[in-house]
Design an enzyme around this catalytic site. Sequence first.
Site, mmCIF file in Angstrom:
data_model
loop_
_atom_site.group_PDB
_atom_site.id
_atom_site.type_symbol
_atom_site.label_atom_id
_atom_site.label_comp_id
_atom_site.label_asym_id
_atom_site.label_seq_id
_atom_site.Cartn_x
_atom_site.Cartn_y
_atom_site.Cartn_z
ATOM 1 N N SER A 191 1.397 4.147 -2.977
ATOM 2 C CA SER A 191 0.996 5.459 -2.980
ATOM 3 C C SER A 191 2.268 6.521 -3.363
ATOM 4 O O SER A 191 1.842 7.405 -3.773
ATOM 5 C CB SER A 191 0.645 5.577 -1.271
ATOM 6 O OG SER A 191 1.717 5.589 -0.740
ATOM 7 N N LYS A 192 3.275 5.939 -3.118
ATOM 8 C CA LYS A 192 4.549 6.658 -3.527
ATOM 9 C C LYS A 192 4.920 6.480 -5.070
ATOM 10 O O LYS A 192 5.265 7.576 -5.696
ATOM 11 C CB LYS A 192 5.868 6.462 -2.846
ATOM 12 C CG LYS A 192 5.672 6.866 -1.055
ATOM 13 C CD LYS A 192 5.603 8.475 -1.276
ATOM 14 C CE LYS A 192 5.915 8.687 0.135
ATOM 15 N NZ LYS A 192 5.913 10.122 0.319
ATOM 16 N N GLY A 240 0.882 -1.246 -0.082
ATOM 17 C CA GLY A 240 -0.011 0.210 -0.278
ATOM 18 C C GLY A 240 1.033 1.425 0.004
ATOM 19 O O GLY A 240 0.693 2.378 -0.538
ATOM 20 N N TYR A 241 1.804 1.356 0.853
ATOM 21 C CA TYR A 241 2.845 2.446 0.895
ATOM 22 C C TYR A 241 3.544 2.650 -0.463
ATOM 23 O O TYR A 241 3.473 3.705 -0.944
ATOM 24 C CB TYR A 241 3.820 2.269 2.241
ATOM 25 C CG TYR A 241 4.846 3.246 2.042
ATOM 26 C CD1 TYR A 241 4.448 4.766 2.443
ATOM 27 C CD2 TYR A 241 6.145 3.001 1.847
ATOM 28 C CE1 TYR A 241 5.594 5.638 2.515
ATOM 29 C CE2 TYR A 241 7.063 4.126 2.021
ATOM 30 C CZ TYR A 241 6.811 5.391 2.391
ATOM 31 O OH TYR A 241 7.695 6.341 2.199
ATOM 32 N N VAL A 242 4.050 1.581 -0.983
ATOM 33 C CA VAL A 242 4.724 1.619 -1.969
ATOM 34 C C VAL A 242 4.015 1.959 -3.309
ATOM 35 O O VAL A 242 4.272 2.900 -4.194
ATOM 36 C CB VAL A 242 5.461 0.369 -2.410
ATOM 37 C CG1 VAL A 242 6.236 0.607 -3.799
ATOM 38 C CG2 VAL A 242 6.594 0.063 -1.348
#
Length: 259
Positions: free
Chosen positions: A162-163, A158-160
Amino acid sequence: MTGLAGKVALVTGASRGIGRAIAGRLAADGALVAVHYGSNEQAAKETVGAIEAEGGRAFAVPAELGVDGDVDTLVAGLTEGLTEHTGAARFDILVNNAATVSFSPLDALTEDEFDRIFAINTKAPLFLVKRTLPMLRDGGRIITISTLATRTAPPAVGYVMSKGAIDVMSRTLAVELGGRGITVNAVAPGVVLTDVFAALREDPKAQAALAGSAALGRVGRPDDIADAVAILASEEARWITGQVIDVTGGLSLRPRTFG
């Protein structure tokens, strides 16, 4: 240095860590800095105080990101602060630094967590750009903090994601805003000694192991990232746009050992 004398910058998430370092560096270069923070008012005041103690100029802007009306709140506070300090709601440099970090692998990632990650890391920067474009002067700078993780694929999907969207946003907006002379870039740090990696600061062995993976032989510091942002904010970077700049000290460049 006074390369940014007369310029005005907004740095989101500037109360601590990389954001604080960026705000301090831009102020040292001569810019008036709007120090955005989400909830830690004391830390934001400390950032402003540190800048003023060094002869710089800054003011704080509160707004929690990732909630309804977040960009409206931020822009209202920014407008008020700019008008008070400069007499006009105009600025030159937008640094999208505020973010939330999640290390959840797919099997632990919930829909609510995914939505929050994207609301803060992706949606807020995009719509902050959209809302502030009338305030951003021609020839301005938009710089967003991305991450090395978009190229190394750690188990934090999820974090990756988003970036990764931030990288695409920067390339796309570089074309859309190029007619106004506005450059749009992203900066991709690796591991940096901030609160996100608080445990690493207390673990010399882990630091040494990580440093051994970097071409430059150490772990990153907030000022390493701030200096790169300052370069992109400068006049000298006027011909750089649509790029994701690796600021990792060559992390993961070393070949693996086999055998």
